[in-house]
Design a protein around this motif. Structure first.
Motif, PDB file in Angstrom:
ATOM      1  N   TYR A 293       0.476  -0.845   0.165  1.00 32.31           N
ATOM      2  CA  TYR A 293      -0.075  -0.444  -0.278  1.00 32.31           C
ATOM      3  C   TYR A 293       0.934   0.921   0.345  1.00 32.31           C
ATOM      4  N   ILE A 294       0.524   2.394  -1.004  1.00 32.94           N
ATOM      5  CA  ILE A 294       1.308   3.492  -1.073  1.00 32.94           C
ATOM      6  C   ILE A 294       0.667   4.971  -0.386  1.00 32.94           C
ATOM      7  N   SER A 295       0.864   5.881   0.181  1.00 30.48           N
ATOM      8  CA  SER A 295       0.341   7.509   0.131  1.00 30.48           C
ATOM      9  C   SER A 295       0.165   7.941  -0.899  1.00 30.48           C
ATOM     10  N   ASP A 296      -0.405   8.004  -1.748  1.00 30.97           N
ATOM     11  CA  ASP A 296      -0.126   8.635  -2.697  1.00 30.97           C
ATOM     12  C   ASP A 296      -1.680   9.910  -2.827  1.00 30.97           C
ATOM     13  N   HIS A 297      -0.958  10.877  -1.745  1.00 29.31           N
ATOM     14  CA  HIS A 297      -2.103  11.674  -1.205  1.00 29.31           C
ATOM     15  C   HIS A 297      -2.605  13.066  -1.665  1.00 29.31           C
ATOM     16  N   THR A 298      -3.905  12.731  -2.428  1.00 29.61           N
ATOM     17  CA  THR A 298      -4.002  14.174  -2.832  1.00 29.61           C
ATOM     18  C   THR A 298      -3.936  15.378  -2.713  1.00 29.61           C
ATOM     19  N   ASP A 299      -3.294  16.271  -4.030  1.00 28.54           N
ATOM     20  CA  ASP A 299      -2.230  17.489  -2.996  1.00 28.54           C
ATOM     21  C   ASP A 299      -2.661  18.277  -3.309  1.00 28.54           C
ATOM     22  N   ILE A 300      -3.086  18.805  -4.715  1.00 32.30           N
ATOM     23  CA  ILE A 300      -3.714  19.307  -5.341  1.00 32.30           C
ATOM     24  C   ILE A 300      -4.554  19.608  -6.316  1.00 32.30           C
ATOM     25  N   GLY A 301      -5.903  20.822  -5.797  1.00 29.26           N
ATOM     26  CA  GLY A 301      -7.138  20.828  -7.147  1.00 29.26           C
ATOM     27  C   GLY A 301      -6.991  22.368  -7.504  1.00 29.26           C
ATOM     28  N   ILE A 302      -8.607  22.473  -8.708  1.00 30.88           N
ATOM     29  CA  ILE A 302      -8.837  23.637  -9.028  1.00 30.88           C
ATOM     30  C   ILE A 302     -10.349  23.252  -8.929  1.00 30.88           C
ATOM     31  N   GLU A 325      -3.611  16.379 -21.923  1.00 29.66           N
ATOM     32  CA  GLU A 325      -2.843  17.306 -22.400  1.00 29.66           C
ATOM     33  C   GLU A 325      -2.165  18.442 -21.073  1.00 29.66           C
ATOM     34  N   PHE A 326      -3.124  18.713 -20.246  1.00 25.76           N
ATOM     35  CA  PHE A 326      -2.809  19.109 -19.150  1.00 25.76           C
ATOM     36  C   PHE A 326      -1.368  18.550 -18.582  1.00 25.76           C
ATOM     37  N   ALA A 327      -2.665  16.637 -18.062  1.00 30.11           N
ATOM     38  CA  ALA A 327      -1.566  15.521 -17.273  1.00 30.11           C
ATOM     39  C   ALA A 327      -0.626  16.049 -17.878  1.00 30.11           C
ATOM     40  N   GLY A 328      -0.062  16.269 -19.239  1.00 27.24           N
ATOM     41  CA  GLY A 328       1.284  15.549 -19.890  1.00 27.24           C
ATOM     42  C   GLY A 328       1.879  16.773 -19.291  1.00 27.24           C
ATOM     43  N   ILE A 329       1.370  18.383 -19.192  1.00 29.63           N
ATOM     44  CA  ILE A 329       2.142  19.493 -18.728  1.00 29.63           C
ATOM     45  C   ILE A 329       2.836  19.461 -18.069  1.00 29.63           C
ATOM     46  N   PHE A 330       2.022  19.387 -16.674  1.00 27.75           N
ATOM     47  CA  PHE A 330       2.257  19.702 -15.391  1.00 27.75           C
ATOM     48  C   PHE A 330       2.454  18.327 -14.876  1.00 27.75           C
ATOM     49  N   GLY A 331       3.130  17.091 -15.385  1.00 24.43           N
ATOM     50  CA  GLY A 331       3.440  15.532 -14.653  1.00 24.43           C
ATOM     51  C   GLY A 331       4.242  15.671 -15.022  1.00 24.43           C
ATOM     52  N   ASN A 332       5.029  16.489 -16.489  1.00 21.19           N
ATOM     53  CA  ASN A 332       6.519  16.540 -16.732  1.00 21.19           C
ATOM     54  C   ASN A 332       7.250  17.817 -16.269  1.00 21.19           C
ATOM     55  N   ALA A 333       6.834  19.086 -15.735  1.00 17.63           N
ATOM     56  CA  ALA A 333       7.575  19.970 -15.142  1.00 17.63           C
ATOM     57  C   ALA A 333       7.746  20.062 -14.320  1.00 17.63           C
ATOM     58  N   LEU A 334       6.734  19.347 -13.188  1.00 24.13           N
ATOM     59  CA  LEU A 334       6.917  19.183 -12.268  1.00 24.13           C
ATOM     60  C   LEU A 334       7.304  17.628 -11.822  1.00 24.13           C
ATOM     61  N   PRO A 335       7.989  17.508 -11.955  1.00 24.19           N
ATOM     62  CA  PRO A 335       8.081  15.292 -11.357  1.00 24.19           C
ATOM     63  C   PRO A 335       8.499  15.513 -10.038  1.00 24.19           C
ATOM     64  N   PRO A 339      -0.269  13.664 -11.854  1.00 23.73           N
ATOM     65  CA  PRO A 339      -1.670  14.038 -12.709  1.00 23.73           C
ATOM     66  C   PRO A 339      -2.294  12.568 -11.875  1.00 23.73           C
ATOM     67  N   LEU A 340      -3.647  13.197 -11.705  1.00 22.39           N
ATOM     68  CA  LEU A 340      -4.956  12.252 -10.507  1.00 22.39           C
ATOM     69  C   LEU A 340      -5.599  11.694 -11.852  1.00 22.39           C
ATOM     70  N   SER A 341      -4.997  12.394 -13.283  1.00 21.85           N
ATOM     71  CA  SER A 341      -6.197  11.788 -14.106  1.00 21.85           C
ATOM     72  C   SER A 341      -5.825  10.409 -14.026  1.00 21.85           C
TER      73      SER A 341
END
Length: 417
Positions: A293-302, A325-335, A339-341
């Motif tokens: 089991y991992i803590s995959d903690h929800t951190d930020i939404g909008i 598209e957003f998930a790819g940008i966000f996930g790679n710019a802020l490793p 993304p939660l999608s």
């Protein structure tokens, strides 16, 4: 690509049908992530505006420590932005309950997220969803690959192997086995208790049972993680009691420690500061073959300001945030901010890829104290900080800590009375 086309088509249809954007509409975003300003200005906003002519976006962050106060003041004055970046659980729930965040449950784009991903931004009964999930952070351990190779230590997968690795580094003497202090307290709970704990209380099964009153903090599943933390002290180095969070970061990135109990949010900073190759391993299971089991903690939404003058444009932006598209940008710019999608994102950073790969191997959960259980006094989250420190220092027994936490929760939380 089908998801992307669908979202863009929906947004385009909405704009054409209403004719709302014959003139440019400008949306303002409130956020505490002022360190992300360049990312939003250079990557996220241009990508959205290119796909959505007629909508302009301004990202207007506040200082993290001031965000809640500034945002509440603006909301009360009617001057807040159209889009509100959401912290998880009660802070955002309070904004929804006060009528400041709109219910987004009927947005088709919300179907692109799991129930766990949405849980941080829902009413207690799950009927209302008021923020689109953006990213989570995953807990685990980051390690110095060069140190492991030098000392001849294998990456641990079980608790027995984990403590054998710590003992090997202690015997070698060239590295602090594990860099973590207890001065700031929160690390002991966040990177200690809630890192290893889900393997004991079986993730969501135990967390939901605690909320329902079906388990207690005196049960083995909640006490045994303190027994494990009590074994950490001898491996944290001299003076760990006075060691701050930045001290621990520096010890690891300078190459003086072999292992760092971590959150994936460290990746960007560690990549910039460490001159050695790093790896990551998940919280060890008790025995080989156990479900992890991992803590995959929800951190930020909008979410959307309920008082926005541009609800259709705001929803078009939120639908785009839910897109691949957003998930790819966000996930790679802020490793390290994942993304939660439901649509998989191809990440580029090797350390981020290691962390996120655990989603395919383990059951995901969130930090045990964040939903519902820290609304009263005494505050369970804050008390868990102190309990985790006490376990590591050995100033209280694990059983005593469980009893104290249970008594505190039962003082105000009816299902535990």
């Amino acid at each position: 690509m089908k998801h992307k086309a669908l979202f863009l088509a929906l947004a385009s249809t909405a704009l054409t049908a209403t004719g709302a954007f014959a003139e440019d509409v400008t949306l303002n975003i409130e956020s505490w992530r002022n360190d992300d300003l360049t990312l939003w200005q250079d990557k996220i906003i241009p990508a959205f505006e290119a796909a959505n002519p007629g909508i302009k976006v301004n990202f207007t962050p506040s200082a993290p420590t001031e965000y809640n106060a500034v945002l509440n003041s603006k909301l009360d004055a009617g001057s807040a932005g159209d889009l509100i970046t959401c912290r998880p659980f009660d802070a955002s729930l309070a904004l929804y309950d006060a009528g400041h965040l709109a219910n987004l449950a009927d947005m088709e784009a919300m179907g692109n997220f799991s129930d766990v991903a949405k849980s941080a931004w829902q009413s207690d009964d799950g009927s209302a969803s008021f923020c689109v999930p953006m990213a989570s952070v995953i807990h685990g351990f980051i390690y110095n690959k060069e140190a492991f190779e030098e000392v001849g230590v294998a990456v641990p997968t079980t608790e027995g192997e984990f403590f054998a690795a710590l003992e090997a580094f202690k015997a070698d003497g060239n590295y602090i086995p594990m860099a973590m202090g207890t001065n700031d307290q929160w690390e002991a709970a966040t990177m200690g208790y809630n890192n290893i704990g889900p393997n004991y209380w079986k993730g969501e099964e135990g967390r939901q049972a605690l909320i329902a009153g079906e388990q207690k903090l005196t049960d083995d599943a909640w006490v045994k993680p303190y027994e494990t933390l009590a074994k950490w002290g001898p491996y944290l180095g001299d003076g760990f009691e006075a060691q701050t969070y930045p001290d621990s970061q520096n010890l690891f990135t300078l190459g003086r420690a072999a292992i760092y109990p971590a959150g994936s949010w460290e990746i960007t900073g560690f990549n910039a500061q460490a001159d050695f190759e790093m790896g990551a391993f998940k919280a060890p299971v008790m025995a080989a073959g156990d479900t992890c089991y991992i803590s995959d903690h929800t951190d930020i939404g909008i979410g959307m300001n309920a008082a926005t003058a541009h609800p259709e444009a705001a929803k078009a932006f939120l639908s785009w945030v839910a897109s691949p598209e957003f998930a790819g940008i966000f996930g790679n710019a802020l490793p390290g901010f994942f993304p939660l999608s439901n649509t998989p994102v191809e990440l580029e950073d090797p350390l981020a890829k290691e962390f996120v790969s655990w989603r395919g191997e383990c059951e995901s959960t969130i930090r045990s104290t964040y939903q519902i259980l820290s609304r009263g006094t005494p505050n369970l989250e804050n008390d868990t900080w102190g309990a985790s420190v006490a376990a590591i220092k050995g100033t209280s027994t694990p059983a005593e800590l469980g009893a104290k936490l249970q008594d505190g929760l039962a003082m105000w939380y009816e299902p535990q009375q």
